[in-house]
Design a protein around this motif. Sequence first.
Motif, PDB file in Angstrom:
ATOM      1  N   ILE A 130      -1.322  18.146 -14.339  1.00 17.32           N
ATOM      2  CA  ILE A 130      -0.428  17.035 -14.213  1.00 17.32           C
ATOM      3  C   ILE A 130       0.853  17.150 -13.498  1.00 17.32           C
ATOM      4  CG2 ILE A 130       0.025  14.871 -15.402  1.00 17.32           C
ATOM      5  CD1 ILE A 130      -2.463  14.866 -16.105  1.00 17.32           C
ATOM      6  N   LEU A 169       1.978  12.786 -17.535  1.00 20.89           N
ATOM      7  CA  LEU A 169       2.854  13.965 -17.595  1.00 20.89           C
ATOM      8  C   LEU A 169       3.849  13.490 -18.987  1.00 20.89           C
ATOM      9  CD1 LEU A 169       4.077  16.617 -17.062  1.00 20.89           C
ATOM     10  CD2 LEU A 169       5.604  15.704 -15.399  1.00 20.89           C
ATOM     11  N   ALA A 173     -11.325  -1.784  -5.514  1.00 24.11           N
ATOM     12  CA  ALA A 173     -10.461  -1.420  -6.865  1.00 24.11           C
ATOM     13  C   ALA A 173     -10.668   0.135  -6.949  1.00 24.11           C
ATOM     14  CB  ALA A 173     -11.201  -2.248  -7.965  1.00 24.11           C
ATOM     15  N   ARG A 192      -6.238  18.514 -18.342  1.00 25.07           N
ATOM     16  CA  ARG A 192      -6.418  17.204 -17.428  1.00 25.07           C
ATOM     17  C   ARG A 192      -6.015  16.137 -18.321  1.00 25.07           C
ATOM     18  NH1 ARG A 192      -5.267  17.452 -12.228  1.00 25.07           N
ATOM     19  NH2 ARG A 192      -4.669  15.313 -11.875  1.00 25.07           N
ATOM     20  N   SER A 212      -3.749   6.030  -6.344  1.00 29.41           N
ATOM     21  CA  SER A 212      -2.661   5.987  -7.061  1.00 29.41           C
ATOM     22  C   SER A 212      -3.105   7.082  -8.171  1.00 29.41           C
ATOM     23  CB  SER A 212      -2.657   4.816  -8.089  1.00 29.41           C
ATOM     24  OG  SER A 212      -3.502   4.734  -8.837  1.00 29.41           O
ATOM     25  N   ARG A 213      -4.242   7.884  -8.366  1.00 28.60           N
ATOM     26  CA  ARG A 213      -4.490   8.890  -8.977  1.00 28.60           C
ATOM     27  C   ARG A 213      -4.398  10.106  -8.121  1.00 28.60           C
ATOM     28  NH1 ARG A 213      -4.269   8.956 -14.347  1.00 28.60           N
ATOM     29  NH2 ARG A 213      -4.249  11.196 -14.504  1.00 28.60           N
ATOM     30  N   LYS A 214      -3.743   9.773  -6.877  1.00 29.07           N
ATOM     31  CA  LYS A 214      -3.588  11.056  -6.091  1.00 29.07           C
ATOM     32  C   LYS A 214      -4.568  12.070  -5.989  1.00 29.07           C
ATOM     33  CE  LYS A 214       1.055  10.369  -5.474  1.00 29.07           C
ATOM     34  NZ  LYS A 214       0.797   8.998  -5.752  1.00 29.07           N
ATOM     35  N   ASN A 239      -8.151   2.019  -4.581  1.00 29.70           N
ATOM     36  CA  ASN A 239      -7.063   1.781  -4.989  1.00 29.70           C
ATOM     37  C   ASN A 239      -6.686   2.712  -6.205  1.00 29.70           C
ATOM     38  OD1 ASN A 239      -6.335  -0.041  -3.025  1.00 29.70           O
ATOM     39  ND2 ASN A 239      -6.633  -1.944  -4.267  1.00 29.70           N
ATOM     40  N   TYR A 240      -7.534   2.867  -7.017  1.00 27.48           N
ATOM     41  CA  TYR A 240      -7.325   3.447  -8.244  1.00 27.48           C
ATOM     42  C   TYR A 240      -7.156   4.999  -7.834  1.00 27.48           C
ATOM     43  CZ  TYR A 240      -7.319   5.255 -12.850  1.00 27.48           C
ATOM     44  OH  TYR A 240      -6.980   5.977 -14.043  1.00 27.48           O
ATOM     45  N   MET A 277       0.909  -1.306  -0.040  1.00 31.23           N
ATOM     46  CA  MET A 277      -0.175  -0.059  -0.126  1.00 31.23           C
ATOM     47  C   MET A 277       0.796   1.243   0.108  1.00 31.23           C
ATOM     48  SD  MET A 277      -3.027   0.184  -0.392  1.00 31.23           S
ATOM     49  CE  MET A 277      -4.726   0.917  -0.020  1.00 31.23           C
ATOM     50  N   VAL A 311     -14.238  16.715  -9.127  1.00 32.45           N
ATOM     51  CA  VAL A 311     -14.810  15.656  -8.742  1.00 32.45           C
ATOM     52  C   VAL A 311     -14.709  14.509  -9.490  1.00 32.45           C
ATOM     53  CG1 VAL A 311     -17.035  14.599  -7.657  1.00 32.45           C
ATOM     54  CG2 VAL A 311     -16.355  17.062  -7.230  1.00 32.45           C
ATOM     55  N   VAL A 312     -14.163  13.235  -8.856  1.00 29.37           N
ATOM     56  CA  VAL A 312     -14.113  12.081  -9.741  1.00 29.37           C
ATOM     57  C   VAL A 312     -14.818  10.965  -9.147  1.00 29.37           C
ATOM     58  CG1 VAL A 312     -12.770  10.455 -10.769  1.00 29.37           C
ATOM     59  CG2 VAL A 312     -11.854  12.877 -10.271  1.00 29.37           C
ATOM     60  N   SER A 364      -3.679  16.912  -6.200  1.00 31.13           N
ATOM     61  CA  SER A 364      -4.360  16.822  -7.551  1.00 31.13           C
ATOM     62  C   SER A 364      -5.474  17.966  -7.459  1.00 31.13           C
ATOM     63  CB  SER A 364      -4.829  15.677  -7.942  1.00 31.13           C
ATOM     64  OG  SER A 364      -5.703  15.111  -6.834  1.00 31.13           O
ATOM     65  N   LYS A 365      -5.728  18.676  -6.339  1.00 31.48           N
ATOM     66  CA  LYS A 365      -6.968  19.286  -6.491  1.00 31.48           C
ATOM     67  C   LYS A 365      -8.136  18.664  -7.035  1.00 31.48           C
ATOM     68  CE  LYS A 365      -6.253  23.657  -4.692  1.00 31.48           C
ATOM     69  NZ  LYS A 365      -7.145  24.316  -3.828  1.00 31.48           N
ATOM     70  N   PRO A 402       0.310   6.874 -12.166  1.00 28.82           N
ATOM     71  CA  PRO A 402      -0.416   7.298 -13.643  1.00 28.82           C
ATOM     72  C   PRO A 402      -0.046   8.850 -13.898  1.00 28.82           C
ATOM     73  CG  PRO A 402      -1.898   6.486 -11.656  1.00 28.82           C
ATOM     74  CD  PRO A 402      -0.404   6.602 -11.105  1.00 28.82           C
ATOM     75  N   ILE A 403       0.123   9.472 -12.718  1.00 24.58           N
ATOM     76  CA  ILE A 403       0.555  11.022 -12.827  1.00 24.58           C
ATOM     77  C   ILE A 403       1.652  11.180 -13.546  1.00 24.58           C
ATOM     78  CG2 ILE A 403       0.881  13.033 -12.023  1.00 24.58           C
ATOM     79  CD1 ILE A 403      -1.608  12.242 -10.794  1.00 24.58           C
ATOM     80  N   VAL A 432     -14.306  10.457 -16.074  1.00 25.09           N
ATOM     81  CA  VAL A 432     -14.448  11.365 -15.330  1.00 25.09           C
ATOM     82  C   VAL A 432     -15.808  12.132 -15.890  1.00 25.09           C
ATOM     83  CG1 VAL A 432     -13.517  13.515 -14.324  1.00 25.09           C
ATOM     84  CG2 VAL A 432     -11.966  11.742 -15.087  1.00 25.09           C
ATOM     85  N   SER A 492       0.573  17.926 -10.142  1.00 30.58           N
ATOM     86  CA  SER A 492       0.170  16.629  -9.438  1.00 30.58           C
ATOM     87  C   SER A 492       1.216  15.934  -9.048  1.00 30.58           C
ATOM     88  CB  SER A 492      -0.819  15.826  -9.974  1.00 30.58           C
ATOM     89  OG  SER A 492      -2.213  16.730 -10.204  1.00 30.58           O
ATOM     90  N   LEU A 493       2.365  15.800 -10.117  1.00 31.27           N
ATOM     91  CA  LEU A 493       3.434  15.116  -9.861  1.00 31.27           C
ATOM     92  C   LEU A 493       4.345  15.862  -8.856  1.00 31.27           C
ATOM     93  CD1 LEU A 493       5.279  12.716 -10.819  1.00 31.27           C
ATOM     94  CD2 LEU A 493       5.991  13.984 -12.750  1.00 31.27           C
TER      95      LEU A 493
END
Lengths: 346, 346
Positions: B52, A56, B108, A116, B115-117, B111-112, A1, B94-95, B61-62, A51-52, A95, B55-56
């Motif tokens: 992006i 990029l 799932a 995005r 990872s998508r921050k 987790n996604y 994790m 919003v996602v 990621s706002k 993924p970010i 999204v 975010s990185l």
Amino acid sequence: METITIKDIARALNLSTSTVSRALRNSYEINTETKKLVLEYAEKMNYRPNPIALSLRDSKSKSIGVILPEIANNFFSQLINGIESIAYNMGYHVVIFQSHESYEREVANTNYLVSRKVDGLLVSLSSLTTDISHFEELLDKGMPIVFFDRVPKKVDTHKIVADNFGGSYQATEHLIKTGKRKIAHITSPIYLSITVERLAGYKKALEDFGIPFDESYVKYCHHGGMVVSENEAAVQELLDMDEVPDAIFTASDRITTGCLSVLHRKHIRIPDEIAIVGFTNIGVAELLNPPLTAVVQPAMDMGNQATELLIKLIEHPKKPTIFESRSLKTSLIIRESTAGKIVNVS
Amino acid sequence: METITIKDIARALNLSTSTVSRALRNSYEINTETKKLVLEYAEKMNYRPNPIALSLRDSKSKSIGVILPEIANNFFSQLINGIESIAYNMGYHVVIFQSHESYEREVANTNYLVSRKVDGLLVSLSSLTTDISHFEELLDKGMPIVFFDRVPKKVDTHKIVADNFGGSYQATEHLIKTGKRKIAHITSPIYLSITVERLAGYKKALEDFGIPFDESYVKYCHHGGMVVSENEAAVQELLDMDEVPDAIFTASDRITTGCLSVLHRKHIRIPDEIAIVGFTNIGVAELLNPPLTAVVQPAMDMGNQATELLIKLIEHPKKPTIFESRSLKTSLIIRESTAGKIVNVS
DNA sequence: TGGATCAATGGTAACGTTCCCGATAACGAT
DNA sequence: ATCGTTATCGGGAACGTTACCATTGATCCA
């Protein structure tokens, strides 16, 4: 994790990041044992590529943006389910943005989604969108876009719509065959594709059965039925006519429920005084009072097909010479809101 | 519309990227004229910072992730509108992910999203979620999470719920006061917070009015009413009882419409044979046959408040010593599905 | 045995942004 | 003249990943 990176793996295994990267991608030029080492360690540490960083680097995001009027609407939320199931299977995520029938928000959402770096767009126009240059520019720059439901006429890309003409024709025909002659139509703004097509089907049915078209029987709700007073006004105008309609054909979820609500408040008896058929996907149509005759769109399937086409567009950047414009059959579910003897009309 | 970067601006203006960056952020250590130059050029070229890259760099990621059972549901889609309006104003996007009442998909999605921050999570548990360790781990690592509607009991974070106990009590009390004594309750799985609370309100009302609680009057739908046969079975079991209930209190959108549908098919007269009150936000309650008495949740407001709390959590990383657990009042809208003379019961 | 070929791995730039650390010049003060 | 200060700006690293271009041994053949 824990968020572990390729660098961490490289350090731990005394390798370079390049080697680790290639091992993870199963490159042929990496020693089998090294590969195994890396893979096992990555698995053990639960490595997940960031993924970010990928986005990029590659300017893609494995995600698709959806812009539609609103989700609190049976038709659209069913359609989203269709979108998601395909996207999910193809490894994309979705999204969703709502325009709330506002042109400005549609444009803002579009810009945001582009910045995005979504890989493609699925769009149903807001009811107030007349200028679609924000989409045309993107299309010119090669952004894959598929329109659904409310599609722009001129634009050159894939489109998925319901057979609005046919569904509308069928609904009108059904009303005629149950003895109605004074059939009103309450619909969305005229510059929406769905409006035009549904109006055309309605007119054609009237024509085929020898009923003259009367423009004053058609009412447009400029906010797509989102504003209560609109429905109210439309219905009231119909009721105030010399020749009060004996049937109303309503053109969307919101317009249908809005009109029903007005008719209830005015204690109009359905279908005796006025019969109703709605172009709607509301789930509880059979529970309404009276159960509602409805033209139902294959919303889920529309979502499926739009998404399939979009992903095809994304993954095969060679421009297809021809764009598809699919039209999916609707189904007329007859219930009591149009109950009446079948009469011989032709 | 072209994607122009800070580097492009720097090159064009013969400045360094650092200077441009600071000028854009309006840093005090940049010459006013330089600043103006940069700002104007950026404006002219329609510069937009690349989210992006941000975010990185910052690992934020706002954006906030929403995980909920399904959006094709009036309660949740209204709630999403509440979430979006606040998020939009605060500069977040919003996602949305649907668990479709599946534990695996919930995990799932979680987790996604991580990872998508996403900067934080808004969660309503799936009806099949009993293990919430995937959220607990995140919480331990400092990820801001706010639960709404279906909340885990033990977890230490903000929670927004409707006053399920009160709403349920009110509904039951109303049934009792309209002369019902054999009141059934069809609800969601027992390990959901909403189920427990609503059941408690129901029991308490019975108790307060001296009606003995009968366990066999309570039916649980393990898939939250998503599976038709579940509703069917629940209703059938009630109808098959020696003492057939004279009222049913249903606990969610899906369960309510599902049960109504079954009762319609079986030609049970509502409210004469069985009265119905539903814990539901369906928009067309007044158009149903008969118009449905409903306990309505302030869905939009729940979305608002959950989002406000989440963003506060995100932007003030110092751990609040106490977490809020807000409970928002529901409102009972009385309609014909429970019509009956008010009787003196206490 | 020298040069060529090949397998296996390392180094580095790049994606767009910000931030830390310097660098430069001008200026006044000592 | 030397030093510290201030205002203004540049250089480079870092976020995580991959692609391109080395580099290193080792093997092989003439």
